[in-house]
Design a protein around this motif. Structure first.
Motif, PDB file in Angstrom:
ATOM      1  N   ASP A 182     -70.622  12.307   3.198  1.00 21.06           N
ATOM      2  CA  ASP A 182     -70.539  10.929   3.027  1.00 21.06           C
ATOM      3  C   ASP A 182     -71.764  11.390   0.848  1.00 21.06           C
ATOM      4  O   ASP A 182     -71.118  10.881  -0.216  1.00 21.06           O
ATOM      5  CB  ASP A 182     -72.142  10.347   2.916  1.00 21.06           C
ATOM      6  CG  ASP A 182     -71.204   9.574   3.930  1.00 21.06           C
ATOM      7  OD1 ASP A 182     -69.792   9.105   4.529  1.00 21.06           O
ATOM      8  OD2 ASP A 182     -72.309   8.917   5.049  1.00 21.06           O
ATOM      9  N   VAL A 183     -72.314  12.777   1.504  1.00 16.61           N
ATOM     10  CA  VAL A 183     -72.824  12.733  -0.446  1.00 16.61           C
ATOM     11  C   VAL A 183     -71.896  13.387  -0.790  1.00 16.61           C
ATOM     12  O   VAL A 183     -72.127  12.350  -2.203  1.00 16.61           O
ATOM     13  CB  VAL A 183     -73.829  13.863   0.169  1.00 16.61           C
ATOM     14  CG1 VAL A 183     -74.151  14.730  -1.053  1.00 16.61           C
ATOM     15  CG2 VAL A 183     -74.857  14.309   1.070  1.00 16.61           C
ATOM     16  N   LYS A 189     -79.984  11.080   4.840  1.00 17.67           N
ATOM     17  CA  LYS A 189     -80.854  11.332   6.000  1.00 17.67           C
ATOM     18  C   LYS A 189     -79.764  10.883   6.920  1.00 17.67           C
ATOM     19  O   LYS A 189     -79.779   9.523   6.512  1.00 17.67           O
ATOM     20  CB  LYS A 189     -82.284  11.417   5.965  1.00 17.67           C
ATOM     21  CG  LYS A 189     -82.615   9.529   6.248  1.00 17.67           C
ATOM     22  CD  LYS A 189     -83.771   9.862   6.321  1.00 17.67           C
ATOM     23  CE  LYS A 189     -84.716   8.409   6.308  1.00 17.67           C
ATOM     24  NZ  LYS A 189     -86.392   7.839   6.698  1.00 17.67           N
ATOM     25  N   THR A 190     -79.650  11.314   8.079  1.00 16.54           N
ATOM     26  CA  THR A 190     -78.342  11.148   9.051  1.00 16.54           C
ATOM     27  C   THR A 190     -77.262  10.229   8.741  1.00 16.54           C
ATOM     28  O   THR A 190     -76.174  11.066   9.724  1.00 16.54           O
ATOM     29  CB  THR A 190     -79.239   9.789  10.129  1.00 16.54           C
ATOM     30  OG1 THR A 190     -79.171   8.928   9.255  1.00 16.54           O
ATOM     31  CG2 THR A 190     -80.590  10.003   9.660  1.00 16.54           C
ATOM     32  N   VAL A 234     -79.855  12.418  -4.905  1.00 15.42           N
ATOM     33  CA  VAL A 234     -80.455  12.532  -3.554  1.00 15.42           C
ATOM     34  C   VAL A 234     -81.277  12.599  -2.834  1.00 15.42           C
ATOM     35  O   VAL A 234     -81.631  13.964  -3.299  1.00 15.42           O
ATOM     36  CB  VAL A 234     -78.750  12.844  -2.648  1.00 15.42           C
ATOM     37  CG1 VAL A 234     -77.365  12.449  -3.353  1.00 15.42           C
ATOM     38  CG2 VAL A 234     -78.763  14.269  -3.196  1.00 15.42           C
ATOM     39  N   ALA A 235     -81.198  12.590  -1.792  1.00 20.52           N
ATOM     40  CA  ALA A 235     -82.678  12.611  -0.857  1.00 20.52           C
ATOM     41  C   ALA A 235     -83.060  12.293   0.577  1.00 20.52           C
ATOM     42  O   ALA A 235     -82.144  11.800   0.856  1.00 20.52           O
ATOM     43  CB  ALA A 235     -84.053  11.491  -0.775  1.00 20.52           C
ATOM     44  N   GLU A 236     -83.676  13.854   0.813  1.00 24.33           N
ATOM     45  CA  GLU A 236     -83.631  13.891   2.249  1.00 24.33           C
ATOM     46  C   GLU A 236     -84.841  14.568   2.925  1.00 24.33           C
ATOM     47  O   GLU A 236     -85.996  14.396   2.174  1.00 24.33           O
ATOM     48  CB  GLU A 236     -82.889  15.680   2.462  1.00 24.33           C
ATOM     49  CG  GLU A 236     -81.390  15.543   2.394  1.00 24.33           C
ATOM     50  CD  GLU A 236     -80.730  15.315   3.702  1.00 24.33           C
ATOM     51  OE1 GLU A 236     -81.664  14.791   5.233  1.00 24.33           O
ATOM     52  OE2 GLU A 236     -79.473  14.249   3.241  1.00 24.33           O
ATOM     53  N   ASN A 237     -85.387  13.782   3.832  1.00 29.10           N
ATOM     54  CA  ASN A 237     -86.625  14.462   4.361  1.00 29.10           C
ATOM     55  C   ASN A 237     -86.966  14.848   6.021  1.00 29.10           C
ATOM     56  O   ASN A 237     -87.833  15.670   5.743  1.00 29.10           O
ATOM     57  CB  ASN A 237     -87.313  12.618   4.711  1.00 29.10           C
ATOM     58  CG  ASN A 237     -86.620  11.862   6.619  1.00 29.10           C
ATOM     59  OD1 ASN A 237     -85.887  12.788   5.954  1.00 29.10           O
ATOM     60  ND2 ASN A 237     -87.273  10.969   7.307  1.00 29.10           N
ATOM     61  N   ARG A 238     -85.982  15.177   6.270  1.00 26.45           N
ATOM     62  CA  ARG A 238     -86.170  16.628   7.430  1.00 26.45           C
ATOM     63  C   ARG A 238     -85.608  18.101   6.964  1.00 26.45           C
ATOM     64  O   ARG A 238     -83.891  17.683   6.661  1.00 26.45           O
ATOM     65  CB  ARG A 238     -85.857  16.311   8.513  1.00 26.45           C
ATOM     66  CG  ARG A 238     -86.368  15.279   9.288  1.00 26.45           C
ATOM     67  CD  ARG A 238     -85.899  14.148  10.185  1.00 26.45           C
ATOM     68  NE  ARG A 238     -86.241  15.458  11.465  1.00 26.45           N
ATOM     69  CZ  ARG A 238     -84.501  15.881  12.191  1.00 26.45           C
ATOM     70  NH1 ARG A 238     -83.801  15.563  11.968  1.00 26.45           N
ATOM     71  NH2 ARG A 238     -85.112  16.565  13.261  1.00 26.45           N
ATOM     72  N   ARG A 290     -85.629   4.700  -4.525  1.00 26.45           N
ATOM     73  CA  ARG A 290     -85.070   5.503  -3.031  1.00 26.45           C
ATOM     74  C   ARG A 290     -84.439   4.279  -2.072  1.00 26.45           C
ATOM     75  O   ARG A 290     -85.161   4.128  -1.187  1.00 26.45           O
ATOM     76  CB  ARG A 290     -86.277   6.141  -2.708  1.00 26.45           C
ATOM     77  CG  ARG A 290     -86.615   6.982  -3.001  1.00 26.45           C
ATOM     78  CD  ARG A 290     -88.356   7.888  -2.825  1.00 26.45           C
ATOM     79  NE  ARG A 290     -89.087   7.019  -1.699  1.00 26.45           N
ATOM     80  CZ  ARG A 290     -89.887   6.594  -2.173  1.00 26.45           C
ATOM     81  NH1 ARG A 290     -90.551   6.223  -3.358  1.00 26.45           N
ATOM     82  NH2 ARG A 290     -90.826   5.344  -0.794  1.00 26.45           N
ATOM     83  N   VAL A 291     -82.720   4.506  -2.041  1.00 27.66           N
ATOM     84  CA  VAL A 291     -81.971   3.534  -0.799  1.00 27.66           C
ATOM     85  C   VAL A 291     -81.294   4.298  -0.296  1.00 27.66           C
ATOM     86  O   VAL A 291     -80.240   5.377  -0.365  1.00 27.66           O
ATOM     87  CB  VAL A 291     -81.277   2.152  -2.120  1.00 27.66           C
ATOM     88  CG1 VAL A 291     -80.603   1.316  -1.798  1.00 27.66           C
ATOM     89  CG2 VAL A 291     -82.225   1.872  -3.006  1.00 27.66           C
ATOM     90  N   GLY A 292     -81.247   3.868   1.109  1.00 26.06           N
ATOM     91  CA  GLY A 292     -80.321   4.938   2.172  1.00 26.06           C
ATOM     92  C   GLY A 292     -79.438   3.341   2.786  1.00 26.06           C
ATOM     93  O   GLY A 292     -78.494   3.425   2.386  1.00 26.06           O
ATOM     94  N   THR A 293     -79.533   2.985   3.294  1.00 25.91           N
ATOM     95  CA  THR A 293     -79.189   1.603   3.795  1.00 25.91           C
ATOM     96  C   THR A 293     -78.618   0.959   3.716  1.00 25.91           C
ATOM     97  O   THR A 293     -77.272   0.341   3.762  1.00 25.91           O
ATOM     98  CB  THR A 293     -80.079   0.836   4.942  1.00 25.91           C
ATOM     99  OG1 THR A 293     -80.901   2.010   5.533  1.00 25.91           O
ATOM    100  CG2 THR A 293     -79.503   0.244   5.491  1.00 25.91           C
TER     101      THR A 293
END
Length: 239
Positions: A46-47, A40-41, A58-62, A226-229
């Motif tokens: 990057d994906v 997300k963002t 991969v995961a998204e929230n919006r 679930r890891v983003g940053t």
């Protein structure tokens, strides 16, 4: 682009080391834990880099961000997870690209997801989002079903055409008895998972833990983190 790929590769390697060390400390094989990168963002480019580096989840929230990004990356061998609070008016769009919806928390949403899955001929994996800050009834401040409502909601998913009950998800709560107590929160989720599997043996997924607390989640028994940053860096506009 090359610099960005190198940056992501280095971050990914560090996260991989953390997961491997956490698995070793818990006496679990590394393949027990699946890394889901929260994109997300971050841009579709990057994906694409993540896919080149071997990431498959991969995961998204919006939805308004996720739908065009998923469309741009439709050629990649990815499993898309939707992890945000989901309104029923977004279900048609989300059901078009998500392989797994991790934020199922009410029967009305189950009904809407089932309708779309049947309409499109897709099977949607579902995780019940458990709100550990909700007591035994009601919903959490960030969505989720109370622990006492898991059994009933699981039955609704299991009976719904086009849906597959995959397991449970939680977000470490900011309030209530588990606030700041991630090990206890994740252990509670794993206990709920054990109960769930008695009636639904195939619902083995336990999605818990993020950049800051993935070790605690792995120690408790999470199957997916679930890891983003930690992989993609500080989000644009946040630092």
């Amino acid at each position: 682009m090359t610099d960005r790929k190198g940056e992501i590769a280095a971050n990914l390697a560090r996260v991989e080391q953390r997961i491997a060390a956490a698995c070793a400390a818990a006496g679990r094989p590394r393949e027990d834990v699946t890394l889901i990168v929260v994109t997300k963002t971050y841009p579709a480019s990057d994906v694409r880099i993540l896919s080149e580096l071997g990431v498959r989840h991969v995961a998204e929230n919006r939805d308004q961000e996720a739908a065009p990004k998923a469309a741009e990356c439709v050629d990649l061998p990815l499993v898309w997870h939707f992890v945000g609070q989901l309104q029923t008016n977004k279900v048609r769009s989300v059901a078009g690209y998500a392989d797994v919806v991790q934020s199922v928390d009410r029967v009305r949403l189950v009904t809407a997801l089932s309708k779309e899955a049947v309409r499109t001929g897709r099977e949607l994996g579902c995780l019940l989002q458990v709100a550990l800050d909700a007591g035994e009834s009601g919903r959490g401040e960030r969505g989720g079903v109370a622990p006492g409502g898991v059994e009933e909601l699981a039955g609704a998913v299991a009976a719904a055409p086009g849906l597959r009950l995959d397991g449970l998800m939680t977000v470490a709560p900011l309030t209530g008895e588990y606030a700041g107590r991630q090990p206890a929160a994740f252990a509670r989720l794993v206990d709920l998972s054990t109960d769930l599997r008695r009636a639904h043996p195939a619902a083995t997924m336990v999605s818990a833990g993020m950049s800051a607390d993935l070790e605690e989640a792995v120690a408790a028994g999470a199957t997916h983190v679930r890891v983003g940053t930690a992989v993609l860096g500080v989000r644009p506009g946040l630092g």
